[in-house]
Design a protein around this motif. Sequence first.
Motif, PDB file in Angstrom:
ATOM      1  N   ALA A   4      42.817  38.599  33.645  1.00  0.00           N
ATOM      2  CA  ALA A   4      42.523  38.162  35.598  1.00  0.00           C
ATOM      3  C   ALA A   4      41.034  38.217  35.046  1.00  0.00           C
ATOM      4  CB  ALA A   4      42.111  40.253  35.913  1.00  0.00           C
ATOM      5  N   GLU A   8      40.068  34.884  37.711  1.00  0.00           N
ATOM      6  CA  GLU A   8      39.287  34.690  38.802  1.00  0.00           C
ATOM      7  C   GLU A   8      38.624  33.478  38.753  1.00  0.00           C
ATOM      8  OE1 GLU A   8      36.794  38.566  40.303  1.00  0.00           O
ATOM      9  OE2 GLU A   8      36.456  38.582  38.584  1.00  0.00           O
ATOM     10  N   VAL A  15      43.070  37.540  42.433  1.00  0.00           N
ATOM     11  CA  VAL A  15      42.132  38.279  41.867  1.00  0.00           C
ATOM     12  C   VAL A  15      42.052  40.090  41.884  1.00  0.00           C
ATOM     13  CG1 VAL A  15      41.048  38.985  40.112  1.00  0.00           C
ATOM     14  CG2 VAL A  15      42.729  36.999  39.756  1.00  0.00           C
ATOM     15  N   THR A  17      40.375  44.295  42.342  1.00  0.00           N
ATOM     16  CA  THR A  17      39.674  45.012  41.609  1.00  0.00           C
ATOM     17  C   THR A  17      40.502  46.089  42.316  1.00  0.00           C
ATOM     18  OG1 THR A  17      38.069  43.752  41.154  1.00  0.00           O
ATOM     19  CG2 THR A  17      37.805  45.833  41.103  1.00  0.00           C
ATOM     20  N   LYS A  23      40.409  45.246  36.576  1.00  0.00           N
ATOM     21  CA  LYS A  23      41.022  43.651  38.028  1.00  0.00           C
ATOM     22  C   LYS A  23      42.321  43.705  37.649  1.00  0.00           C
ATOM     23  CE  LYS A  23      36.815  41.429  38.184  1.00  0.00           C
ATOM     24  NZ  LYS A  23      36.241  41.422  39.464  1.00  0.00           N
ATOM     25  N   ALA A  24      42.996  42.605  38.606  1.00  0.00           N
ATOM     26  CA  ALA A  24      45.025  42.653  37.985  1.00  0.00           C
ATOM     27  C   ALA A  24      44.820  41.367  39.232  1.00  0.00           C
ATOM     28  CB  ALA A  24      45.601  43.401  38.886  1.00  0.00           C
ATOM     29  N   VAL A  25      45.788  40.957  39.041  1.00  0.00           N
ATOM     30  CA  VAL A  25      46.598  39.274  38.988  1.00  0.00           C
ATOM     31  C   VAL A  25      47.788  40.254  40.077  1.00  0.00           C
ATOM     32  CG1 VAL A  25      47.374  37.153  38.373  1.00  0.00           C
ATOM     33  CG2 VAL A  25      45.813  38.384  37.015  1.00  0.00           C
ATOM     34  N   TYR A  27      50.226  38.486  41.514  1.00  0.00           N
ATOM     35  CA  TYR A  27      51.582  37.441  40.483  1.00  0.00           C
ATOM     36  C   TYR A  27      52.419  37.043  41.399  1.00  0.00           C
ATOM     37  CZ  TYR A  27      49.836  38.420  36.274  1.00  0.00           C
ATOM     38  OH  TYR A  27      49.600  38.747  34.342  1.00  0.00           O
TER      39      TYR A  27
END
Length: 77
Positions: A4, A8, A15, A17, A23-25, A27
């Motif tokens: 991520a 970012e 992305v 938080t 942190k995450a994407v 998709y």
Amino acid sequence: GLIAQEVEEIIPSIVFTMKDGYKAVEYQKLVALLIEAIKEQQAIIDGQKTEIVDMRVELNERLNALEEIFNTTISSK
């Protein structure tokens, strides 16, 4: 998966938080971007194919002209 933090830097809009600080994407949003990128690449490829065909035609015309000049010169001697 993707990292991520690296994503970012390039596409911060996909992305987020989480509450725990990780942190995450997203998709789902990435898929749409990838599809658009593929469309853009395909348009470039199609343009290049057309350019190659045009260049081949021009090259053949020039080759034919050179061969005609050569043959005319040889026949004159």
